[in-house]
Design an enzyme around this catalytic site. Structure first.
Site, short mmCIF file in Angstrom:
data_model
loop_
_atom_site.label_atom_id
_atom_site.label_comp_id
_atom_site.label_asym_id
_atom_site.label_seq_id
_atom_site.Cartn_x
_atom_site.Cartn_y
_atom_site.Cartn_z
CE1 TYR A 92 -5.27 2.16 3.21
CE2 TYR A 92 -5.05 -0.06 4.10
CZ TYR A 92 -4.57 0.97 3.30
OH TYR A 92 -3.41 0.81 2.59
CE LYS B 242 -4.67 1.68 -0.40
NZ LYS B 242 -4.06 0.34 -0.43
CB SER C 257 -0.96 0.01 1.19
OG SER C 257 -2.02 -0.91 0.95
#
Length: 406
Positions: free
Chosen positions: A185, A84, A81
């Protein structure tokens, strides 16, 4: 000749104490080595940098616990992640070009976002659920900020247990809440990545390489690991109930998958620290401008208003521990980053940006102090207590190092 030789020898002798001092173990080296020696983690690579360059780097432990392969500074980690923030950067580039706006409804680009459903109720005992139509359209802002209502099965027991009834299908959702009303999330940035692909006409791998990785000199960051680099790839491990670490029997693939905006990149600490320095320098690094200063400022501001970022309970303990590293309800989210609210002595300033990846890779960017850090481990579950303690020790050590240099 004799005089010159004497002076040379004298200069060499005088240099010996300086060399000895330079070779003394640095406190941060000692701390991180102790973490590995205690077997808290199998290995760790860490780098800290300011706006001008790297101020600390260190690699400790092993890249493969089965073969005791030493970790090196150019070891490659699956950063999950931490992808991101890269995706949000790409989206900001396209926004600078006027290709879409923050408040554009996503259904303008993806028809499946029209007529979304929201959970009205869910019975955890039976799996029975009731849905209702969403009244607010999901916007590009909601995708950037995890306020869309989309989640992950490991962050939501509802999504973990949800099974659509026969004949029902949901290309998007159902949503956990009305868009814009909460932070949770989830898969929002996956869709932001698809938006980048649709608007740019390029696959994410190509877009990132052309517009971000090549300008920033990040040659080891990609979705797919080249064959000649596979030997540098760190294996993913898992913390067992007895506290020991074991190699995961099935390693994530290095090719043959579909890249997504929310994860999947492989990188090095050296590559990712360059990304953090670009943000620290207002969108530019070593003469390459990736974002405007205005875009970086916008990414660094609270983009969720009165909504707070809550600590989350894990719904899949083998994937993640609870999100206990968040100041529950007080932290904010910008366009791609968690924004720290609280001041903690010895650590990052309020307004600092950060996030991490599920295999316990983390970064932070402190615009106030002009410092950032990247720390990479490679094991599950995410937010493991010993990984967070290692991260904390590194961050504190980095600030102590910078303070001592001033």
């Amino acid at each position: 000749m004799q005089r010159r030789t004497f002076i040379t020898l004298l200069g060499g002798a005088a240099a010996f104490p300086m060399i000895a001092r330079a070779q003394q173990p640095r406190p941060l080296d000692v701390e991180l080595k102790q973490v590995v020696d205690r077997k808290d983690v199998a290995g760790v690579v860490a780098m800290a940098a300011n706006r001008k360059g790297v101020v600390y780097e260190g690699a400790f432990g092993v890249a493969d616990i089965d073969h005791a392969t030493p970790l090196k500074m150019d070891s490659m980690f699956r950063i999950a992640s931490m992808t991101k923030a890269i995706t949000s950067t790409a989206a900001m580039q396209l926004m600078e070009q006027g290709r879409f706006g923050l408040d554009d409804p996503v259904e303008k680009f993806f028809p499946e976002f029209a007529k979304l459903q929201v959970f009205e109720s869910f019975d955890p005992a039976t799996g029975a659920y009731k849905l209702k139509p969403a009244t607010t359209p999901i916007t590009v802002r909601h995708l950037h900020t995890h306020t869309s209502g989309l989640g992950y099965p490991f962050t939501s027991a509802i999504l973990r247990d949800f099974k659509p009834r026969a004949g029902e299908s949901y290309p998007v959702g159902p949503l956990l809440f009305e868009p814009g009303t909460r932070w949770h999330y989830g898969t929002s940035v996956d869709w932001l990545g698809r938006l980048v692909e649709k608007v740019s006409g390029l696959p994410l791998e190509d877009y990132f390489r052309q517009k971000i990785f090549t300008p920033l000199a990040m040659p080891d960051t990609s979705y797919f690991v080249a064959k000649d680099k596979e030997a540098r790839l760190v294996t993913v491990n898992r913390r067992r109930p007895d506290g020991s670490l074991v190699r995961e029997p099935t390693q994530p693939p290095t090719s043959g998958f579909t890249p997504i905006g929310g994860g999947g990149l492989t990188s090095t600490a050296g590559d990712y620290i360059r990304f953090t320095r670009m943000i620290l320098n207002g969108g530019e690094l070593d003469g390459a401008r990736v974002l405007s200063a205005d875009s970086v400022a916008q990414m660094s501001r609270n983009a969720i208003g009165a909504v707070g970022v809550p600590a989350l309970k894990s719904a899949l303990a083998d994937r993640s521990e609870d999100f206990s590293f968040i100041a529950d309800g007080r932290d904010k989210w910008g366009l791609g980053f968690l924004i720290t609210t609280d001041a903690v002595p010895g650590k990052r300033s309020p307004g600092s940006l950060s996030w991490g990846g599920i295999n316990n890779t983390y970064f932070w960017i402190d615009p106030t102090r002009g410092i950032g850090g990247v720390i990479m481990m490679q094991y599950l579950p995410f937010a493991d207590a010993k990984a967070l303690a290692t991260y904390d020790a590194f961050e504190r050590g980095a600030y102590q190092l910078v303070s001592a240099q001033r």
